[in-house]
Design an enzyme around this catalytic site. Structure first.
Site, PDB file in Angstrom:
ATOM      1  N   GLU A  51      -2.755   5.330  -2.011  1.00 33.83           N
ATOM      2  CA  GLU A  51      -3.712   6.170  -1.289  1.00 33.83           C
ATOM      3  C   GLU A  51      -3.810   7.531  -1.952  1.00 33.83           C
ATOM      4  O   GLU A  51      -2.882   8.328  -1.880  1.00 33.83           O
ATOM      5  CB  GLU A  51      -3.279   6.346   0.171  1.00 33.83           C
ATOM      6  CG  GLU A  51      -4.197   7.260   0.949  1.00 33.83           C
ATOM      7  CD  GLU A  51      -3.502   8.401   1.669  1.00 33.83           C
ATOM      8  OE1 GLU A  51      -4.170   9.081   2.460  1.00 33.83           O
ATOM      9  OE2 GLU A  51      -2.286   8.638   1.439  1.00 33.83           O
TER      10      GLU A  51
ATOM     11  N   ARG B 176       0.882  -1.164   0.000  1.00 30.39           N
ATOM     12  CA  ARG B 176       0.000   0.000   0.000  1.00 30.39           C
ATOM     13  C   ARG B 176       0.920   1.213   0.000  1.00 30.39           C
ATOM     14  O   ARG B 176       1.768   1.356   0.868  1.00 30.39           O
ATOM     15  CB  ARG B 176      -0.886  -0.028   1.245  1.00 30.39           C
ATOM     16  CG  ARG B 176      -1.877   1.150   1.392  1.00 30.39           C
ATOM     17  CD  ARG B 176      -1.300   2.291   2.189  1.00 30.39           C
ATOM     18  NE  ARG B 176      -2.296   3.273   2.594  1.00 30.39           N
ATOM     19  CZ  ARG B 176      -1.979   4.472   3.092  1.00 30.39           C
ATOM     20  NH1 ARG B 176      -0.726   4.831   3.249  1.00 30.39           N
ATOM     21  NH2 ARG B 176      -2.932   5.305   3.457  1.00 30.39           N
TER      22      ARG B 176
ATOM     23  N   ASP C  39       1.654   5.135   0.270  1.00 29.92           N
ATOM     24  CA  ASP C  39       1.125   6.316   0.935  1.00 29.92           C
ATOM     25  C   ASP C  39       1.163   7.544   0.026  1.00 29.92           C
ATOM     26  O   ASP C  39       2.116   7.732  -0.739  1.00 29.92           O
ATOM     27  CB  ASP C  39       2.009   6.564   2.176  1.00 29.92           C
ATOM     28  CG  ASP C  39       1.450   7.613   3.103  1.00 29.92           C
ATOM     29  OD1 ASP C  39       0.302   7.459   3.539  1.00 29.92           O
ATOM     30  OD2 ASP C  39       2.172   8.589   3.385  1.00 29.92           O
TER      31      ASP C  39
ATOM     32  N   HIS D 209      -7.943   4.844   9.127  1.00 34.50           N
ATOM     33  CA  HIS D 209      -7.294   5.608  10.190  1.00 34.50           C
ATOM     34  C   HIS D 209      -7.263   7.109   9.932  1.00 34.50           C
ATOM     35  O   HIS D 209      -6.777   7.863  10.764  1.00 34.50           O
ATOM     36  CB  HIS D 209      -5.877   5.080  10.384  1.00 34.50           C
ATOM     37  CG  HIS D 209      -5.024   5.200   9.148  1.00 34.50           C
ATOM     38  ND1 HIS D 209      -5.427   4.715   7.916  1.00 34.50           N
ATOM     39  CD2 HIS D 209      -3.817   5.760   8.949  1.00 34.50           C
ATOM     40  CE1 HIS D 209      -4.487   4.972   7.021  1.00 34.50           C
ATOM     41  NE2 HIS D 209      -3.500   5.607   7.622  1.00 34.50           N
ATOM     42  N   ASP D 210      -7.692   7.547   8.741  1.00 32.31           N
ATOM     43  CA  ASP D 210      -7.655   8.969   8.424  1.00 32.31           C
ATOM     44  C   ASP D 210      -9.041   9.598   8.394  1.00 32.31           C
ATOM     45  O   ASP D 210      -9.218  10.689   7.875  1.00 32.31           O
ATOM     46  CB  ASP D 210      -6.961   9.191   7.066  1.00 32.31           C
ATOM     47  CG  ASP D 210      -5.484   8.821   7.115  1.00 32.31           C
ATOM     48  OD1 ASP D 210      -4.859   9.008   8.176  1.00 32.31           O
ATOM     49  OD2 ASP D 210      -4.965   8.323   6.100  1.00 32.31           O
TER      50      ASP D 210
HETATM   51  C1  NOJ Z   1      -1.701   9.222   4.593  1.00 31.96           C
HETATM   52  C2  NOJ Z   1      -1.732   8.317   5.752  1.00 31.96           C
HETATM   53  O1  NOJ Z   1      -2.749   7.395   5.655  1.00 31.96           O
HETATM   54  C3  NOJ Z   1      -1.797   9.210   6.951  1.00 31.96           C
HETATM   55  O2  NOJ Z   1      -2.187   8.529   8.088  1.00 31.96           O
HETATM   56  C4  NOJ Z   1      -0.431   9.815   7.068  1.00 31.96           C
HETATM   57  O3  NOJ Z   1      -0.353  10.680   8.164  1.00 31.96           O
HETATM   58  C5  NOJ Z   1      -0.122  10.621   5.805  1.00 31.96           C
HETATM   59  N1  NOJ Z   1      -0.447   9.906   4.611  1.00 31.96           N
HETATM   60  C6  NOJ Z   1       1.334  10.987   5.757  1.00 31.96           C
HETATM   61  O4  NOJ Z   1       2.129   9.851   5.673  1.00 31.96           O
END
Ligand code: NOJ
Ligand code: NOJ
Ligand code: CA
Length: 702
Positions: free
Chosen positions: A276, A246, A248, A346-347
């Site tokens: 992501e 995955r 980022d 988690h975001d």
């Molecule tokens: C996306 C991640 O899912 C998030 O949790 C993270 O803080 C930022 N990218 C920076 O890495």
């Protein structure tokens, strides 16, 4: 003696059986095709502390996890324990997405935060010691594989860690190391390892790429050293046996560099890779679709996630909106079944809220697991963890209760996902809809799954429903867990009227192997000649037939009734159809949009000076290889950038191009209606580097 012989024979038999059993299991694991999988997303630090001896000490550790910004002790041993004790295997998840495993900074952030989440890299070739050492990681891989579970690692190549250009004592100054040897830090960077253009305000794509994400020291991915280092690092983890990646913050890195990166992965050892690209609620971004189709990786499906949340969590939209999203994404993503779906992560706020019924979580999970895309379940959703923002949406697991309704729903539907290929490979058809009720059918060959959901507080009488289910009686696959009913289907798919109960979900299925060759999945969908490609589906036959890429037969490395492995043939770069012919001469469906690359890829920054444009026009790049669109102006690369690294009338863009290759190229001006003005004169010529990155600067030819 007799007894001894008997024991000996039994032991031998046992060893033989167990070794074939393990082999059978690992053979089953397809690390490119995740269509039949359920991913479970774990924040390693928050799942389970299986080894307290590796916990940090001092001000970055919070012993009872009372400070959710600090390390709480979770580690790989904890995950191993939860595989071994059956919690994860009985749940039915078949892949674990774990936090980025690499060494992170040790310092406390000025705001009191820590790198417990794993996104603040320090050394990509070492482990985060608070999760474990390499031997623990090996053990995790081994345990997972022995239980039919894949391991997906998070990887963050956009940045190192929080830093300031003026204050060396801000966290660790963004310092990054190559297996212990110092590379650079953000406040003293003579080698230009980092971008130094300030922090992004997210206003444009270019701004998001070349400026910092928050306070995170942003890599200059056009730097050869950084490019080589990151590519070496991912290969190290691939060699450790990971089964997926995955990536980022993909919206914050040049697409060209990422395409060269995915090709590096697929040429080394192909594994399912998804990125992501964050989208807000209601946000639709054509660049998101373009990225998913061009970069070589799938994306987390934020459109799906945000829409299901608006229907079943926020109650601001209804099933018509949901179905619109299903239809639109099916058109826009070349491979919609490869996008990675979720209901929370988690975001964002967790799906379950303090004052809503848990039933909505169960219903959303049922829709997630029966819809197109690879479903991902965020750890703790099955325990109804709540938390509306970061970090309270990342609370530690306190209970591992196998009796919750959500746990049962996941368990039942993960089994269905494995046994009925309509869920992994099928398309989606709406069969009955109003704002409260959605009945949709997924089919692949003879395989059918029908899901019915009613989000209202009252029952609906369903009549005039048709399905592709053969005549017969169908039991609710969820075994009435969510108040579903059985279904009676008459001739021609006509369904007898029934009551769909308040807040009910019912799932009915029919499965029968398809006899005609039917391709369900091809991956990776890009590659250079010689790379391995996996084709899965049904009815390929036991005897080896042939696979045609474009018009050329591919070398077959492996052939079974459901899985084929081929080598990409030596053909010109470009986009091709794939199809197969069985040994008996019958032809499969056509699988579209397979991109053959010229060869190994490198990322090159193309720069053109003095390219003056009128309002509405942009500069694009085209040239004599598939990677540059083969002179087809509709496939030209761009719009190029002109605001940050260079400024108008200079334009620049990073492009993934074949290594060590003489290219001919030109820039073009294109306006919104697609009309094109070519650069005049002869083509530019340029030989790309064998490895690493490069920058090539020319003047626009008047
Ligand atoms: C996306 C991640 O899912 C998030 O949790 C993270 O803080 C930022 N990218 C920076 O890495
Ligand atoms: C049109 C361009 O003007 C020219 O430069 C290029 O060589 C050809 N396309 C290639 O077919
Ligand atoms: Ca620990």
């Amino acid at each position: 003696m007799k007894i001894f012989l008997k024991t000996f024979a039994l032991t031998f038999l046992y060893l033989f059986l167990s070794s074939t059993f393990v082999k059978a299991k690992s053979k089953e694991m397809d690390v490119v095709d995740y269509s039949k999988d359920i991913i479970y997303q774990i924040i390693t630090d928050r799942f389970d502390d299986g080894d307290s001896s590796n916990n940090p000490s001092g001000n970055i550790f919070s012993p009872n996890c009372t400070d959710l910004h600090k390390y709480c002790g979770g580690d790989w041993q904890g995950i191993i324990d939860k595989i071994k004790n059956g919690y994860l295997t009985d749940l039915g998840v078949t892949a674990l997405w774990i936090s980025q495993p690499v060494e992170n900074i040790y310092a406390l952030h000025p705001n009191g935060y820590t790198s417990y989440h794993g996104y603040w890299s320090r050394d990509y070739k070492r482990t985060n010691p608070f999760y474990g050492g390499f031997s623990d990681f090996d053990q995790l891989i081994k345990t997972a594989h022995a239980n039919g579970i894949k391991i997906i690692m998070d990887f963050a190549p956009n940045h190192s860690s929080p830093a300031s250009e003026t204050n060396p004592t801000y966290a660790e100054g963004g310092a990054v190391y190559d297996n212990g040897s110092f590379i650079a830090n953000y406040y003293n960077d003579p080698g230009n390892i980092f971008n130094h253009h300030g922090e992004t305000d997210f206003s444009t794509y270019e701004d998001s790429i070349y400026r910092r994400l928050f306070d995170l020291a942003d890599y200059n991915l056009n730097n050869s050293k950084m490019d080589t280092y990151l590519k070496e690092s991912i290969k190290l983890w691939l060699d450790k046996g990971i089964d997926g990646i995955r990536i980022d913050a993909v919206k914050h890195m040049p697409l060209g560099w990422q395409k060269s990166f995915t090709n590096e992965i697929y040429s080394h050892r192909p594994v399912f890779t998804f990125g992501e690209w964050f989208l807000g609620k209601g946000e639709i971004d054509p660049k998101n679709y373009y990225f998913a189709n061009e970069s070589g990786m799938s994306l987390l499906d934020f459109r799906f996630g945000k829409t299901i949340r608006s229907v079943l969590r926020d109650h601001s939209h209804d099933w018509y909106d949901f179905h619109e999203m299903i239809k639109e994404t099916a058109k826009k993503y070349n491979e919609v079944n490869d996008q990675v779906t979720f209901i929370d992560n988690h975001d964002m706020a967790r799906f379950t809220t303090e004052n809503s019924s848990k039933r909505f979580t169960d219903m959303a999970l049922a829709v997630l697991m029966t819809s197109r895309g690879v479903p991902t379940i965020y750890y703790g959703t099955e325990q109804y963890l709540t938390g509306d923002y970061d970090p309270i949406n990342r609370k530690p697991m306190r209970e591992f209760d196998k009796t919750t309704n959500s746990y049962q729903v996941i368990n039942k539907l993960s089994a269905l996902r494995k046994s009925n290929s309509a869920l992994g490979y099928g398309d989606t058809k709406e069969r009955w809809i109003n704002s409260d009720v959605y009945i949709y059918e997924r089919t692949f060959g003879n395989n059918v799954v029908v899901t019915a959901i009613n989000k209202a507080n009252h029952a609906y009488s369903i009549s005039n429903l048709y399905t592709s289910l053969p005549q017969g009686d169908y039991k609710d696959v969820l075994n009435y867990l969510l108040d579903g009913n059985n279904l009676s289907v008459k001739q021609n798919g006509v369904v007898e009227s029934f009551q769909l109960q308040p807040k009910a979900v019912a799932v009915w299925e029919f499965s029968k192997p398809t006899k005609e060759a039917l391709i369900g999945h091809v991956g990776p969908m890009k590659g250079q000649p010689g790379n391995t490609i996996y084709i899965s589906g049904e009815g390929f036959g036991k005897q080896k037939g042939s696979v045609i890429v474009g018009s050329k037969s591919a070398e077959i490395l492996n052939w079974s009734n459901t899985n084929i492995k081929i080598k990409i043939p030596e053909i010109d770069s470009g986009v091709y159809d794939i199809l197969l012919k069985t040994a008996h001469g019958s032809q499969s469906n056509v699988y579209k949009n397979f991109e053959v690359l010229t060869g190994k890829q490198v990322s090159v920054r193309f720069v053109v000076n003095n390219a003056y444009t009128n309002f509405g026009e942009n500069i694009y790049l085209t040239g004599n290889v598939g990677e540059l669109g083969n002179w087809n102006t509709e496939k030209a690369i761009g719009p190029m950038f002109n605001q940050i690294v260079y400024k108008y009338p200079t334009w620049y863009y990073e492009v993934s191009v074949p290594a060590n290759k003489g290219l001919e190229y030109k820039f073009i001006k294109k306006d919104e209606s697609g009309s094109v003005i070519w650069e005049s004169g002869t083509n530019h010529v340029y030989i790309t580097p064998k490895q690493g990155t490069d920058t090539v600067i020319v003047d626009w030819k008047q």
